[in-house]
Design a protein around this motif. Structure first.
Motif, short mmCIF file in Angstrom:
data_model
loop_
_atom_site.label_atom_id
_atom_site.label_comp_id
_atom_site.label_asym_id
_atom_site.label_seq_id
_atom_site.Cartn_x
_atom_site.Cartn_y
_atom_site.Cartn_z
N ALA A 1 0.85 -1.17 -0.16
CA ALA A 1 -0.14 -0.09 -0.34
C ALA A 1 0.87 1.27 0.24
CB ALA A 1 -1.01 0.40 1.13
N GLU B 1 -6.86 11.38 -7.57
CA GLU B 1 -6.60 9.88 -7.63
C GLU B 1 -5.59 9.54 -8.87
OE1 GLU B 1 -11.00 8.72 -9.04
OE2 GLU B 1 -11.07 8.68 -7.02
N PHE C 1 -6.96 -5.36 -2.70
CA PHE C 1 -7.44 -3.62 -2.28
C PHE C 1 -8.41 -3.14 -3.63
CE2 PHE C 1 -2.80 -2.47 -1.45
CZ PHE C 1 -2.97 -2.78 0.04
N PHE D 1 -9.64 0.72 -3.19
CA PHE D 1 -8.58 1.16 -2.51
C PHE D 1 -7.44 1.85 -4.02
CE2 PHE D 1 -8.32 -0.85 1.56
CZ PHE D 1 -9.07 0.17 2.20
N VAL E 1 -4.75 4.79 -8.35
CA VAL E 1 -5.06 4.74 -7.04
C VAL E 1 -5.86 5.56 -6.19
CG1 VAL E 1 -3.38 4.69 -4.95
CG2 VAL E 1 -2.21 3.65 -6.76
N HIS E 2 -6.36 5.14 -5.34
CA HIS E 2 -7.46 6.36 -4.80
C HIS E 2 -6.86 6.60 -3.36
CE1 HIS E 2 -10.85 5.74 -6.98
NE2 HIS E 2 -10.56 3.85 -7.62
N LYS E 3 -7.21 8.01 -2.46
CA LYS E 3 -6.13 7.89 -1.55
C LYS E 3 -6.93 7.42 -0.65
CE LYS E 3 -5.33 12.73 -2.90
NZ LYS E 3 -5.44 13.89 -2.57
N SER E 4 -7.92 6.63 -0.64
CA SER E 4 -8.71 6.01 0.78
C SER E 4 -7.68 4.72 0.80
CB SER E 4 -9.55 5.43 0.43
OG SER E 4 -10.19 4.39 -1.39
N LEU E 5 -6.36 4.58 0.21
CA LEU E 5 -5.77 3.34 0.47
C LEU E 5 -4.81 3.87 1.40
CD1 LEU E 5 -4.71 0.97 -0.60
CD2 LEU E 5 -2.90 1.98 -2.29
N ASN F 1 -5.28 5.27 4.71
CA ASN F 1 -6.62 4.59 6.08
C ASN F 1 -6.03 2.75 6.20
OD1 ASN F 1 -8.39 6.22 5.79
ND2 ASN F 1 -9.70 5.25 4.60
N VAL F 2 -5.41 2.44 4.91
CA VAL F 2 -4.16 1.29 5.55
C VAL F 2 -2.40 1.45 5.95
CG1 VAL F 2 -3.08 -0.73 4.05
CG2 VAL F 2 -4.83 0.03 3.52
#
Length: 236
Positions: free
Chosen positions: A148, A164, A193, A198, A207-211, A213-214
């Motif tokens: 990630a 993104e 993912f 993600f 790649v989404h910014k929600s990644l 969080n990982v």
């Protein structure tokens, strides 16, 4: 007699134009800036494109050390007091434009022009911090979390302001080398993912910014037995 003022040195112009001891080189994907074992006689400044640095062990095993983007130097070992051979290979991932600067010219200008030596020192400090973060990541984080982080670092190489980001073309084998796991584990994590929203596969990887969080919060949905299995495998 009035002494003429010396023209002010422009570090940006020096690093973007050809001149004494420096020339602009165009590289296609998979072309090498230099190869492990070559004589270290020059420094490269990446003007445009993406590249990677790899090393090969005595047994022939290859490992990717770091990724490069526009604004990075590579081959700085040429500036050592006693120049020797290249310890790694730098290869273009995408089409690259780079400025090749001879060792003598780079040393001469850095001694003479503080703006360039300050810029180079800033780059070296940032690279040192990146290497330290990579080491901590390798020692303490799961391979899933390391993947990630690599994807997020690569996504930051895109155009500023995009919510993104697409990452440059890279194989799952290279990703596996960079995080110290197998290609099958990378495939497993990438599919996971995708399902979690993600990242997206659409010819290229977005790649989404929600990644984040990982990486920042270690937040992955709990799926009972399935989650336990993922957690166990990701530590390998």
């Amino acid at each position: 007699m009035v002494e003429l003022e010396r023209p002010r040195f422009d570090a940006a112009a020096f690093l973007t134009t050809a001149g004494l001891g420096r020339r602009i080189i165009q590289l296609a994907p998979k072309d090498a800036f230099f190869s492990q074992g070559d004589f270290a006689d020059s420094v490269f400044y990446l003007q445009k494109g993406r590249a990677k640095v790899t090393v090969v062990s005595a047994t022939g095993k290859e490992a990717s050390i770091t990724l490069l983007s526009a604004g990075d130097f590579v081959g700085e070992e040429a500036l050592a007091a006693l120049s020797g051979v290249r310890l790694a290979t730098a290869t273009a991932i995408t089409a690259c434009t780079t400025l090749k600067i001879t060792r003598m010219e780079m040393i001469h200008v850095m001694h003479k022009e503080h703006s360039l030596s300050d810029l180079f020192l800033k780059f070296m400090l940032e690279r040192s911090m990146r290497i330290q973060a990579d080491l901590v990541d390798q020692l303490f984080n799961s391979s899933e979390k390391r993947l990630a982080r690599i994807l997020l670092l690569m996504a930051e190489f895109g155009e500023p302001g995009e919510p993104e980001q697409y990452i440059p073309p890279i194989t799952q084998e290279t990703l596996a080398e960079m995080i110290g796991t197998t290609r099958s584990r990378v495939s497993f994590f990438m599919n996971r993912f995708c399902k979690l929203g993600f990242i997206e596969y659409n010819g290229r990887i977005r790649v989404h910014k929600s990644l984040l969080n990982v990486v920042l919060h270690d937040r992955l949905p709990q799926h009972n037995a399935e989650q336990s299995s993922v957690h166990r495998h990701s530590r390998r």
